[in-house]
Design an enzyme around this catalytic site. Structure first.
Site, mmCIF file in Angstrom:
data_model
loop_
_atom_site.group_PDB
_atom_site.id
_atom_site.type_symbol
_atom_site.label_atom_id
_atom_site.label_comp_id
_atom_site.label_asym_id
_atom_site.label_seq_id
_atom_site.Cartn_x
_atom_site.Cartn_y
_atom_site.Cartn_z
ATOM 1 N N LEU A 100 0.680 -0.990 0.170
ATOM 2 C CA LEU A 100 0.041 -0.331 -0.111
ATOM 3 C C LEU A 100 0.854 1.167 -0.257
ATOM 4 O O LEU A 100 2.175 1.686 0.766
ATOM 5 C CB LEU A 100 -1.376 0.459 1.338
ATOM 6 C CG LEU A 100 -2.174 -0.684 1.512
ATOM 7 C CD1 LEU A 100 -2.982 -1.309 1.936
ATOM 8 C CD2 LEU A 100 -2.726 -0.628 -0.336
ATOM 9 N N ASP A 101 0.699 2.564 -0.700
ATOM 10 C CA ASP A 101 1.087 3.459 -0.498
ATOM 11 C C ASP A 101 1.363 4.286 0.732
ATOM 12 O O ASP A 101 0.738 3.522 1.812
ATOM 13 C CB ASP A 101 1.006 3.972 -1.950
ATOM 14 C CG ASP A 101 -0.009 5.385 -1.704
ATOM 15 O OD1 ASP A 101 -0.489 5.420 -0.614
ATOM 16 O OD2 ASP A 101 -1.492 5.044 -2.665
ATOM 17 N N THR A 102 2.445 4.523 0.661
ATOM 18 C CA THR A 102 2.391 5.475 2.101
ATOM 19 C C THR A 102 1.351 6.088 2.983
ATOM 20 O O THR A 102 1.250 5.610 4.215
ATOM 21 C CB THR A 102 3.918 6.271 2.394
ATOM 22 O OG1 THR A 102 5.059 5.933 1.600
ATOM 23 C CG2 THR A 102 4.276 6.393 3.564
#
Length: 249
Positions: free
Chosen positions: A113-115
């Site tokens: 998952l992106d940050t």
């Protein structure tokens, strides 16, 4: 020869495997077998004493896949926003390792998952399972709740449902629905069966409704439920069984 030695040589008795998996006591497991409710590799088993390999054989009770006792670990984390989906970070940012160290077992994440996105991420030490779960050919659905800028009109919703071609190829959601409309934002539930980098954010940006907040709430049968950001739990027997079916294991 002891029963343990016999088990190791010829496999383990089916009723023992069911008991170890938490299905029922050995006696109750014998009754399940006798009643014709147990299958091994697609074959109905009614005789007692059938021996199986719990690492290889597919066992079902009343049609539901039963994950047997395994040496692997299967967990899910509600990744908080701001945490990097890696096990270490050269910039010193908070990573998944900060949440799984307490498990005293080496785990790795399935996908990312992106940050700035929070929500479900699966961690395991089962390499084959992780490879299959992340591979696009198995098309495991992933569901997100996205708060996007502006009100999404019915016309735009239909366009989103039809899909769009991004710079790295076409993307078409399996399902999109409006959960809530606010004066300057819309809450959408979006389900896709792929995991390309930032695909939900890029898709919504292309439709003129950039994402303000994004949460992954489901991976296949695994739901976020009441799991709070930063909390972990083991996959339930039912969840793992359904995932194993989805990835053909």
């Amino acid at each position: 020869m002891s029963e343990t030695d016999d088990d190791e040589r010829d496999g383990i008795r089916l009723q023992k495997v069911l008991a170890q998996a938490g299905i029922a006591s050995r006696r109750a497991s014998e009754q399940l077998i006798q009643a014709g409710r147990v299958e091994v590799n697609g074959e109905l088993v009614t005789e007692q004493g059938r021996r199986v390999d719990p690492e290889k054989d597919e066992i079902r009770v009343d049609g539901s896949r039963i994950p047997t006792a395994r040496r692997h670990v299967y967990t899910v984390l509600n990744k908080p926003r701001g945490v990097v989906s890696t096990m270490d970070d050269p910039e010193g940012r908070e990573t998944l390792t900060d949440y799984i160290d307490r498990r005293n077992v080496r785990l790795f994440h399935v996908g990312r998952l992106d940050t700035e996105t929070e929500g479900l991420i699966i961690l395991t030490n089962d390499g084959e399972f992780a490879h299959r779960l992340a591979h696009p050919s198995y098309e495991v659905p992933k569901t997100y709740v996205a708060q996007v800028l502006g009100q999404v009109s019915p016309h735009t919703l239909k366009r989103i449902q039809r899909g769009i071609t991004l710079e790295d190829g076409p993307v078409r959601p399996d399902k999109v629905k409006v959960m809530q409309t606010m004066p300057d934002a819309t809450l959408l539930q979006i389900t896709l069966h792929e995991g390309r980098n930032r695909v939900v954010r890029r898709m919504m940006e292309a439709f003129g409704h950039p994402v303000q907040k994004l949460t992954r709430i489901a991976i296949g049968p695994v739901r976020l439920g009441r799991l709070q950001p930063g909390e972990m739990r083991d996959l339930t027997q039912e969840e793992l069984g359904k995932l194993l079916d989805l990835v053909g294991m």
